[in-house]
Write a protein that holds these residues in place. Structure first.
Motif, PDB file in Angstrom:
ATOM      1  N   GLU A   9       0.839  -1.205   0.000  1.00 45.08           N
ATOM      2  CA  GLU A   9       0.000   0.000   0.000  1.00 45.08           C
ATOM      3  C   GLU A   9       0.870   1.249   0.000  1.00 45.08           C
ATOM      4  OE1 GLU A   9      -2.603  -0.374   3.356  1.00 45.08           O
ATOM      5  OE2 GLU A   9      -3.815  -1.925   2.400  1.00 45.08           O
ATOM      6  N   GLN A  10       1.944   1.244   0.798  1.00 47.10           N
ATOM      7  CA  GLN A  10       2.861   2.378   0.817  1.00 47.10           C
ATOM      8  C   GLN A  10       3.494   2.587  -0.551  1.00 47.10           C
ATOM      9  OE1 GLN A  10       5.705   1.463   3.861  1.00 47.10           O
ATOM     10  NE2 GLN A  10       4.348   2.072   5.539  1.00 47.10           N
ATOM     11  N   GLU A  11       3.904   1.496  -1.169  1.00 42.42           N
ATOM     12  CA  GLU A  11       4.522   1.580  -2.489  1.00 42.42           C
ATOM     13  C   GLU A  11       3.528   2.103  -3.525  1.00 42.42           C
ATOM     14  OE1 GLU A  11       5.909  -2.379  -3.071  1.00 42.42           O
ATOM     15  OE2 GLU A  11       7.542  -2.152  -1.642  1.00 42.42           O
ATOM     16  N   GLN A  12       2.289   1.631  -3.459  1.00 41.52           N
ATOM     17  CA  GLN A  12       1.275   2.090  -4.398  1.00 41.52           C
ATOM     18  C   GLN A  12       0.994   3.574  -4.208  1.00 41.52           C
ATOM     19  OE1 GLN A  12       0.094   0.384  -6.952  1.00 41.52           O
ATOM     20  NE2 GLN A  12      -1.015   2.192  -7.583  1.00 41.52           N
ATOM     21  N   GLN A  13       0.914   4.022  -2.964  1.00 39.44           N
ATOM     22  CA  GLN A  13       0.702   5.446  -2.689  1.00 39.44           C
ATOM     23  C   GLN A  13       1.881   6.275  -3.192  1.00 39.44           C
ATOM     24  OE1 GLN A  13       0.090   5.525   1.519  1.00 39.44           O
ATOM     25  NE2 GLN A  13      -2.054   4.891   1.383  1.00 39.44           N
ATOM     26  N   VAL A  15       3.869   5.505  -5.690  1.00 37.60           N
ATOM     27  CA  VAL A  15       3.780   5.536  -7.154  1.00 37.60           C
ATOM     28  C   VAL A  15       2.738   6.561  -7.599  1.00 37.60           C
ATOM     29  CG1 VAL A  15       3.042   4.193  -9.173  1.00 37.60           C
ATOM     30  CG2 VAL A  15       4.625   3.199  -7.524  1.00 37.60           C
ATOM     31  N   GLU A  16       1.594   6.599  -6.926  1.00 37.35           N
ATOM     32  CA  GLU A  16       0.553   7.563  -7.276  1.00 37.35           C
ATOM     33  C   GLU A  16       1.028   8.992  -7.052  1.00 37.35           C
ATOM     34  OE1 GLU A  16      -2.785   6.366  -4.928  1.00 37.35           O
ATOM     35  OE2 GLU A  16      -3.144   4.575  -6.143  1.00 37.35           O
ATOM     36  N   ARG A  17       1.705   9.233  -5.920  1.00 36.99           N
ATOM     37  CA  ARG A  17       2.216  10.576  -5.649  1.00 36.99           C
ATOM     38  C   ARG A  17       3.318  10.950  -6.631  1.00 36.99           C
ATOM     39  NH1 ARG A  17       2.954   8.992  -0.073  1.00 36.99           N
ATOM     40  NH2 ARG A  17       5.072   9.770  -0.270  1.00 36.99           N
ATOM     41  N   TRP A  18       4.155   9.969  -7.002  1.00 33.74           N
ATOM     42  CA  TRP A  18       5.219  10.207  -7.988  1.00 33.74           C
ATOM     43  C   TRP A  18       4.605  10.612  -9.320  1.00 33.74           C
ATOM     44  CZ3 TRP A  18      10.358  10.695  -8.521  1.00 33.74           C
ATOM     45  CH2 TRP A  18      10.886  10.571  -9.806  1.00 33.74           C
ATOM     46  N   ASN A  19       3.607   9.869  -9.770  1.00 29.35           N
ATOM     47  CA  ASN A  19       2.962  10.186 -11.041  1.00 29.35           C
ATOM     48  C   ASN A  19       2.319  11.571 -11.009  1.00 29.35           C
ATOM     49  OD1 ASN A  19       3.730   7.749 -12.169  1.00 29.35           O
ATOM     50  ND2 ASN A  19       1.820   6.728 -11.627  1.00 29.35           N
ATOM     51  N   ALA A  20       1.668  11.902  -9.908  1.00 26.56           N
ATOM     52  CA  ALA A  20       1.044  13.217  -9.774  1.00 26.56           C
ATOM     53  C   ALA A  20       2.101  14.323  -9.779  1.00 26.56           C
ATOM     54  CB  ALA A  20       0.214  13.279  -8.503  1.00 26.56           C
ATOM     55  N   GLU A  23       3.523  14.807 -13.272  1.00 32.84           N
ATOM     56  CA  GLU A  23       2.538  15.480 -14.125  1.00 32.84           C
ATOM     57  C   GLU A  23       2.494  16.978 -13.817  1.00 32.84           C
ATOM     58  OE1 GLU A  23      -0.014  16.084 -17.128  1.00 32.84           O
ATOM     59  OE2 GLU A  23       1.074  14.238 -16.683  1.00 32.84           O
TER      60      GLU A  23
END
Length: 79
Positions: A9-13, A15-20, A23
């Motif tokens: 879950e930490q890794e997924q979060q 990745v999402e923050r990295w992508n944001a 962008e």
């Protein structure tokens, strides 16, 4: 098992923050380019420059978090 779920879950979060963050950085750079294009020698507004700096600093913070997680993984502290 709960640790693995929590780590994923930490890794997924992350990745999402990295992508944001990437962008936002891309959008800020594009805005600066758009403001320079009409005259060819135009100067971007202070607000535009400030938003680009904020986006870059946020991306740098994300890079450090990714590096920290990578070290934890390679030293065996994760998984």
């Amino acid at each position: 098992m709960d640790k693995r779920r929590s780590w994923r879950e930490q890794e997924q979060q992350l990745v999402e923050r990295w992508n944001a963050a990437t962008e936002r950085c891309r959008e800020a750079d594009a805005e600066m380019t758009r403001q320079k294009l009409p005259q060819g020698v135009g100067v971007p507004s202070e607000e535009c420059v400030r938003s680009a700096e904020v986006a870059r600093s946020e991306l740098e913070i994300m890079r450090k978090q990714v590096a920290r997680m990578k070290v934890e993984f390679s030293t065996g502290k994760r998984y």
